[in-house]
Write a protein that holds these residues in place. Sequence first.
Motif, short mmCIF file in Angstrom:
data_model
loop_
_atom_site.label_atom_id
_atom_site.label_comp_id
_atom_site.label_asym_id
_atom_site.label_seq_id
_atom_site.Cartn_x
_atom_site.Cartn_y
_atom_site.Cartn_z
N SER A 77 -5.21 3.15 -12.49
CA SER A 77 -5.29 4.57 -12.83
C SER A 77 -6.70 5.04 -12.52
N PHE A 78 -6.89 6.37 -12.53
CA PHE A 78 -8.16 6.94 -12.11
C PHE A 78 -8.56 8.06 -13.07
N THR A 79 -9.86 8.26 -13.22
CA THR A 79 -10.37 9.27 -14.16
C THR A 79 -10.42 10.66 -13.54
N GLU A 80 -10.22 10.75 -12.23
CA GLU A 80 -10.22 12.03 -11.53
C GLU A 80 -9.20 11.97 -10.41
N PRO A 81 -8.74 13.13 -9.92
CA PRO A 81 -7.80 13.12 -8.81
C PRO A 81 -8.34 12.31 -7.62
N THR A 82 -7.54 11.37 -7.16
CA THR A 82 -7.97 10.43 -6.13
C THR A 82 -6.90 10.32 -5.05
N PHE A 83 -7.34 10.17 -3.81
CA PHE A 83 -6.40 9.92 -2.72
C PHE A 83 -6.43 8.43 -2.40
N ILE A 84 -5.30 7.78 -2.61
CA ILE A 84 -5.16 6.35 -2.32
C ILE A 84 -4.46 6.23 -0.97
N THR A 85 -5.11 5.63 -0.02
CA THR A 85 -4.48 5.48 1.29
C THR A 85 -4.37 4.00 1.65
N PHE A 86 -3.55 3.70 2.64
CA PHE A 86 -3.26 2.30 2.97
C PHE A 86 -2.69 2.21 4.38
N ASN A 87 -2.77 1.03 4.96
CA ASN A 87 -2.12 0.76 6.24
C ASN A 87 -0.63 0.55 5.99
N HIS A 88 0.19 0.80 7.02
CA HIS A 88 1.64 0.81 6.81
C HIS A 88 2.33 0.00 7.92
N ASN A 89 2.30 -1.34 7.76
CA ASN A 89 2.84 -2.23 8.79
C ASN A 89 4.28 -2.66 8.54
N SER A 90 4.78 -2.43 7.32
CA SER A 90 6.09 -2.95 6.96
C SER A 90 6.84 -1.99 6.06
N PHE A 91 8.17 -2.01 6.14
CA PHE A 91 8.95 -1.17 5.24
C PHE A 91 8.86 -1.69 3.80
N LEU A 92 8.33 -2.89 3.62
CA LEU A 92 8.14 -3.45 2.28
C LEU A 92 6.94 -2.85 1.55
N ASP A 93 6.08 -2.13 2.28
CA ASP A 93 4.84 -1.62 1.68
C ASP A 93 5.08 -0.77 0.44
N GLY A 94 6.13 0.06 0.48
CA GLY A 94 6.42 0.92 -0.67
C GLY A 94 6.68 0.12 -1.92
N MET A 95 7.49 -0.94 -1.81
CA MET A 95 7.79 -1.78 -2.97
C MET A 95 6.56 -2.55 -3.43
N VAL A 96 5.75 -2.98 -2.46
CA VAL A 96 4.52 -3.69 -2.81
C VAL A 96 3.62 -2.79 -3.65
N LEU A 97 3.43 -1.55 -3.21
CA LEU A 97 2.53 -0.63 -3.92
C LEU A 97 3.12 -0.18 -5.26
N MET A 98 4.43 0.07 -5.31
CA MET A 98 5.04 0.49 -6.57
C MET A 98 5.07 -0.65 -7.59
N SER A 99 4.97 -1.88 -7.12
CA SER A 99 4.93 -3.01 -8.04
C SER A 99 3.59 -3.10 -8.77
N LEU A 100 2.58 -2.34 -8.30
CA LEU A 100 1.24 -2.40 -8.89
C LEU A 100 1.09 -1.49 -10.11
N GLY A 101 2.02 -0.56 -10.32
CA GLY A 101 2.03 0.24 -11.54
C GLY A 101 1.00 1.35 -11.62
N PHE A 102 0.74 2.04 -10.51
CA PHE A 102 -0.20 3.17 -10.54
C PHE A 102 0.36 4.29 -11.42
#
Length: 256
Positions: A77-102
Amino acid sequence: MSNTQKKVSKIERFLNVFRFALGFVILTLGGFVAFLIWLISFGLLVDFNRRFWVPVYCKLILWVLRIRVVNNLNFNSFTEPTFITFNHNSFLDGMVLMSLGFTRTHFLLSEKMYLYLPLFFTSWATGVWYIPTKSNRQRRLNYFKKIEQRILRKRVSVAGSSEGARPHFHGIAEFNRGVYHMACNCGMPIVALFIHTPEESNPFSNFRPFKRGIVNVSCIGIIDTKQWNLNDLDQHVSEMQSMYVKEFNIQNAISN
């Protein structure tokens, strides 16, 4: 190829199809429960879904696919509005990121995915924002203006790929300006995440057979955009892309 090798190959293809089918079932059912939680709570439990329920079934899906995620981050989580960006090599990326609990974070998806049923319920339950495609330039521009207003009004963070919607391959694609224009207009710091998926463990977009593996998620930089000038946006985007290309080369040299 010997008869034994052909038999093993057929078995592996069958198991691969079975794993993906089971993963889609889990995604659909888990998403439906998340949607019910969102619906019954009138949207008040969106962060509960993001932090607790959705990571549970995303991790289960990745386990079924024999993928283990190593989270090298020390924040969700973040104390201010933040843009989180990432590389996108696999269709699994969405599940990987959502598993982190942001928490308090809206993921950006292309509206091409809007009718993708297995993901539909999860998207609604976690507050995903669907971005119009580049072919609808004016509508895309207007939508970005709307979400900039939401970001500033609700003080929320946004997570989206710098590469946008593109065919998955083992490399870094061209970066989009839109998300960086948004970050600059809103004065959002950029948290640059790198998702390292070994090539042999990446199904890419065609669900090919792949090996079990470990996906590492790490932060490769936090960039302050308050000093950015929109006139120099192309240069900033180019610098961000160069940073990711450099990290990609480092990570793959290490893994090889």
